[in-house]
Motif scaffolding. Structure first.
Motif, PDB file in Angstrom:
ATOM      1  N   ILE A   1      29.271  73.932  48.177  1.00  0.00           N
ATOM      2  CA  ILE A   1      28.043  74.306  48.832  1.00  0.00           C
ATOM      3  C   ILE A   1      27.256  73.537  48.299  1.00  0.00           C
ATOM      4  CG2 ILE A   1      26.344  76.098  48.675  1.00  0.00           C
ATOM      5  CD1 ILE A   1      28.860  78.239  48.190  1.00  0.00           C
ATOM      6  N   ASN A   2      27.121  73.044  47.064  1.00  0.00           N
ATOM      7  CA  ASN A   2      26.474  72.088  46.307  1.00  0.00           C
ATOM      8  C   ASN A   2      26.571  70.685  46.540  1.00  0.00           C
ATOM      9  OD1 ASN A   2      24.827  70.394  44.269  1.00  0.00           O
ATOM     10  ND2 ASN A   2      24.686  72.475  42.897  1.00  0.00           N
TER      11      ASN A   2
ATOM     12  N   VAL B   1      38.675  77.810  40.280  1.00  0.00           N
ATOM     13  CA  VAL B   1      38.534  77.989  41.763  1.00  0.00           C
ATOM     14  C   VAL B   1      36.995  78.138  42.165  1.00  0.00           C
ATOM     15  CG1 VAL B   1      38.930  79.124  43.791  1.00  0.00           C
ATOM     16  CG2 VAL B   1      40.990  78.687  42.302  1.00  0.00           C
ATOM     17  N   ALA B   2      36.488  79.145  41.240  1.00  0.00           N
ATOM     18  CA  ALA B   2      34.938  79.108  41.646  1.00  0.00           C
ATOM     19  C   ALA B   2      34.159  78.162  41.260  1.00  0.00           C
ATOM     20  CB  ALA B   2      34.435  80.251  40.569  1.00  0.00           C
ATOM     21  N   LEU B   3      34.319  77.183  40.428  1.00  0.00           N
ATOM     22  CA  LEU B   3      33.641  75.933  40.307  1.00  0.00           C
ATOM     23  C   LEU B   3      34.235  74.895  41.327  1.00  0.00           C
ATOM     24  CD1 LEU B   3      34.240  75.027  36.702  1.00  0.00           C
ATOM     25  CD2 LEU B   3      32.140  75.386  37.634  1.00  0.00           C
ATOM     26  N   SER B   4      35.031  74.930  42.009  1.00  0.00           N
ATOM     27  CA  SER B   4      35.530  74.151  43.312  1.00  0.00           C
ATOM     28  C   SER B   4      34.804  74.534  44.679  1.00  0.00           C
ATOM     29  CB  SER B   4      37.001  74.061  43.265  1.00  0.00           C
ATOM     30  OG  SER B   4      37.544  75.468  44.169  1.00  0.00           O
TER      31      SER B   4
ATOM     32  N   ARG C   1      35.060  65.217  49.093  1.00  0.00           N
ATOM     33  CA  ARG C   1      33.971  65.833  48.392  1.00  0.00           C
ATOM     34  C   ARG C   1      34.025  65.550  46.921  1.00  0.00           C
ATOM     35  NH1 ARG C   1      30.600  66.456  45.982  1.00  0.00           N
ATOM     36  NH2 ARG C   1      29.028  68.354  45.635  1.00  0.00           N
ATOM     37  N   LEU C   2      35.304  65.614  46.492  1.00  0.00           N
ATOM     38  CA  LEU C   2      35.390  64.887  45.214  1.00  0.00           C
ATOM     39  C   LEU C   2      36.127  63.629  44.939  1.00  0.00           C
ATOM     40  CD1 LEU C   2      34.975  65.722  42.068  1.00  0.00           C
ATOM     41  CD2 LEU C   2      37.121  66.982  42.275  1.00  0.00           C
ATOM     42  N   LYS C   3      35.422  62.527  44.613  1.00  0.00           N
ATOM     43  CA  LYS C   3      35.911  61.087  44.660  1.00  0.00           C
ATOM     44  C   LYS C   3      37.102  61.144  43.720  1.00  0.00           C
ATOM     45  CE  LYS C   3      33.086  59.980  47.840  1.00  0.00           C
ATOM     46  NZ  LYS C   3      33.559  59.628  49.163  1.00  0.00           N
ATOM     47  N   PRO C   4      37.802  60.359  43.505  1.00  0.00           N
ATOM     48  CA  PRO C   4      39.079  59.980  42.672  1.00  0.00           C
ATOM     49  C   PRO C   4      38.590  59.692  41.181  1.00  0.00           C
ATOM     50  CG  PRO C   4      39.705  59.227  44.553  1.00  0.00           C
ATOM     51  CD  PRO C   4      38.337  59.639  44.804  1.00  0.00           C
ATOM     52  N   ASP C   5      37.371  59.117  41.194  1.00  0.00           N
ATOM     53  CA  ASP C   5      36.619  58.292  39.836  1.00  0.00           C
ATOM     54  C   ASP C   5      35.584  59.285  39.373  1.00  0.00           C
ATOM     55  OD1 ASP C   5      38.035  55.983  40.224  1.00  0.00           O
ATOM     56  OD2 ASP C   5      36.172  54.942  41.047  1.00  0.00           O
ATOM     57  N   ASN C   6      35.600  60.520  40.190  1.00  0.00           N
ATOM     58  CA  ASN C   6      34.508  61.540  39.496  1.00  0.00           C
ATOM     59  C   ASN C   6      35.281  62.580  38.968  1.00  0.00           C
ATOM     60  OD1 ASN C   6      32.846  59.616  40.429  1.00  0.00           O
ATOM     61  ND2 ASN C   6      32.081  60.997  42.220  1.00  0.00           N
ATOM     62  N   THR C   7      36.461  62.461  38.565  1.00  0.00           N
ATOM     63  CA  THR C   7      37.191  63.799  38.054  1.00  0.00           C
ATOM     64  C   THR C   7      38.415  63.229  37.108  1.00  0.00           C
ATOM     65  OG1 THR C   7      38.062  66.048  38.317  1.00  0.00           O
ATOM     66  CG2 THR C   7      38.904  63.949  39.838  1.00  0.00           C
ATOM     67  N   ASP C   8      38.643  64.023  36.431  1.00  0.00           N
ATOM     68  CA  ASP C   8      39.843  63.799  35.310  1.00  0.00           C
ATOM     69  C   ASP C   8      41.262  64.317  35.897  1.00  0.00           C
ATOM     70  OD1 ASP C   8      39.207  66.298  34.792  1.00  0.00           O
ATOM     71  OD2 ASP C   8      39.049  66.148  32.703  1.00  0.00           O
ATOM     72  N   VAL C   9      41.471  64.739  37.060  1.00  0.00           N
ATOM     73  CA  VAL C   9      42.632  65.158  37.640  1.00  0.00           C
ATOM     74  C   VAL C   9      42.943  64.555  38.955  1.00  0.00           C
ATOM     75  CG1 VAL C   9      42.656  67.509  36.406  1.00  0.00           C
ATOM     76  CG2 VAL C   9      41.534  67.001  38.741  1.00  0.00           C
TER      77      VAL C   9
ATOM     78  N   LEU D   1      24.934  77.086  40.447  1.00  0.00           N
ATOM     79  CA  LEU D   1      25.123  75.862  41.118  1.00  0.00           C
ATOM     80  C   LEU D   1      25.442  75.995  42.337  1.00  0.00           C
ATOM     81  CD1 LEU D   1      27.857  74.142  38.777  1.00  0.00           C
ATOM     82  CD2 LEU D   1      25.461  73.559  39.056  1.00  0.00           C
ATOM     83  N   ALA D   2      25.967  77.131  43.106  1.00  0.00           N
ATOM     84  CA  ALA D   2      25.801  77.147  44.431  1.00  0.00           C
ATOM     85  C   ALA D   2      24.633  77.741  45.109  1.00  0.00           C
ATOM     86  CB  ALA D   2      27.197  78.545  44.577  1.00  0.00           C
ATOM     87  N   SER D   3      23.739  78.552  44.198  1.00  0.00           N
ATOM     88  CA  SER D   3      22.687  79.338  44.843  1.00  0.00           C
ATOM     89  C   SER D   3      21.536  78.516  44.405  1.00  0.00           C
ATOM     90  CB  SER D   3      22.751  80.620  44.536  1.00  0.00           C
ATOM     91  OG  SER D   3      22.563  80.830  42.998  1.00  0.00           O
TER      92      SER D   3
END
Length: 493
Positions: free
Chosen positions: A406-407, A398-401, A436-444, A375-377
């Motif tokens: 980058i993506n 953390v790697a996903l975050s 970068r991460l909207k509140p509606d786009n994640t489950d945490v 996903l990064a490259s």
């Protein structure tokens, strides 16, 4: 065998399982019926038709249906069209008197000529195979010898299924003048069996209006599944079919895979939780071959298919050649970190897949890192990724975050149910703080206690409301059903 065109009242009620109701029948009736037991005031057109037809056929009035028809009548008075009649039996906001096969008989009579309603949702009721017979007649109407539109004489509700199938087959002898404009039909969890599934599948042979059918949770089994597979060889209008939790067998799953190599209309199909035996993953192999040939399918759900690393390799090999699939659901399987090697590799070149659901597998840290690197490259097409409950620890999360920084395309990430450490909590808190991460786009959601950052669960996801409806708020919130929002195939859950 057939009368002069009017339907006779059913001979007697079929044996039905008891309806789990939130209140006694007398209390439910009082909720919609006026005090004193007097007849309710009938104002709307649909209400009036339903009430009068129940009186004419000596059928018990279902006041829950009457209330729902009143709501639709108000919408029609406003000049609205293309309405969906929602008579879901799992509503928590009001007392519910569940719809039976006899209730559906009356309901189908008043709906077949209504031009304002093109969607019908009767999920979580008790219409059984009796109601399936009338649902089939809604989908395929017939003409009498004089050219006037009317349904045939109904079978006795306590009669043999041979009588049903014989009379229903008589429908094929009539030419169609006009079909009911039903686009969406939701029959999920209605105690419909293989015989009822057969009736509905055969009715769709000539139907040209229905776009989305949900049969979720009806135990049509392998026999019913075979009739639906055969239907897809003939029907050219259905775009989305949900047969999840229907106890399909290996034979019917393979039949669907075979038929979909030729069908150019179906855009979304759900084959969740078939009843499979053996460890050879035959169903996955056949569905993989189908994806190599089919270039129209957009959405595929393969939850609980017992897919292991060998099976995900078959699907990944197909994705190298497939240029249409945008939503792949392989949640609740047995995919591990080794399977992520194949998936990460295909994502380097695949440019169509937008939503990937890997929830409830076991990809662990190594699998999460394989995906993060791709996903990064390389990948710039994936928009949503769910790795809920995958035994991932802090390093993989953390790697996903970091890959999200980058993506620019990946917008939705769901991670709840994994093993959070403080580094994970800080990383996702920073993603949300920087926008970068909207509140509606994640489950945490991040919160701070005594200077330490923690993550709490939020009711967002790819398909949170697939089985149930929320007790408050919008039933189809985009944040709770992001998968269907990002890849819209069919207008209803």
């Amino acid at each position: 065998m057939w009368d002069g065109g009017s339907e006779a009242a059913p001979a007697g009620p079929p044996p039905l399982p008891p309806a789990p109701a939130p209140a006694p029948a007398a209390t439910r009736a009082r909720s919609w019926a006026p005090a004193g037991g007097s007849a309710p005031e009938i104002i709307g057109h649909l209400q009036e038709n339903y009430y009068n037809l129940c009186v004419e056929k000596s059928q018990k009035i279902n006041y829950f249906i009457l209330h729902k028809l009143q709501e639709v009548d108000k919408e029609i008075e406003k000049g609205l069209e293309g309405l969906t009649l929602n008579i879901a039996g799992n509503s928590c906001l009001m007392p519910v008197e569940r719809v039976t096969g006899e209730d559906f008989w009356i309901l189908s009579r008043i709906l077949k000529k209504n031009l304002y309603i093109n969607g019908l949702d009767v999920r979580y009721n008790l219409i059984s195979d009796v109601g399936a017979y009338y649902a089939a007649r809604l989908l395929q109407l017939c003409l009498n010898e004089n050219g006037h539109l009317h349904p045939p004489h109904p079978p006795p509700l306590n009669g043999s299924f041979f009588c049903w199938t014989f009379r229903f087959s008589m429908l094929q002898r009539f030419s169609l003048e006009k079909q009911h404009k039903l686009i969406y039909l939701n029959l999920m969890f209605n105690d419909i069996g293989p015989e009822g599934g057969e009736l509905i599948a055969k009715a769709l042979h000539k139907n040209t209006t229905l776009k989305y059918l949900r049969m979720t949770g009806n135990k049509i089994e392998n026999k019913g599944g075979m009739f639906f597979a055969a239907m897809l060889q003939i029907n050219s209008s259905l775009e989305k079919l949900d047969l999840g939790d229907c106890d399909l067998g290996m034979q019917s799953v393979i039949a669907f895979a075979t038929v979909l190599t030729q069908n150019q209309t179906i855009k979304g199909i759900n084959l969740n939780r078939p009843i499979l035996y053996g460890e050879q993953e035959e169903s996955t192999v056949h569905l993989g071959h189908m994806l190599k040939e089919n270039h129209c399918l957009v959405e595929l759900h393969m939850c609980k298919h017992n897919i292991k690393n060998c099976g995900i390799k078959q699907l990944c090999d197909a994705l190298y050649l497939n240029g249409s699939l945008r939503y792949l659901d392989v949640s609740c399987n047995k995919i591990t970190r080794d399977g992520m090697v194949y998936l990460a590799d295909v994502l380097k070149t695949n440019t169509t897949l937008e939503v990937l659901d890997l929830s409830f597998n076991r990809i662990e840290n190594a699998g999460a890192k394989y995906l993060s690197e791709t996903l990064a490259s390389h990948n710039r097409s994936l928009k949503a990724l769910s790795v809920v409950s995958n035994n991932i620890e802090g390093e993989g999360l953390v790697a996903l975050s970091q890959s999200m920084k980058i993506n620019p395309t990946l917008s939705n990430v769901y991670i709840w149910g994994n093993k959070f450490d403080e580094a994970t909590c800080v990383a996702y808190s920073e993603l949300m703080q920087m926008g970068r991460l909207k509140p509606d786009n994640t489950d945490v959601e991040a919160f701070v206690v005594d200077g330490h950052v923690y993550l709490a669960e939020v009711s967002n996801g790819l398909k949170k409301h697939y089985y149930w409806r929320p007790t408050y708020g919008a039933a189809c919130r985009h944040s709770a059903n992001a998968g269907f929002t990002l890849v819209p195939v069919g207008g209803h859950l």
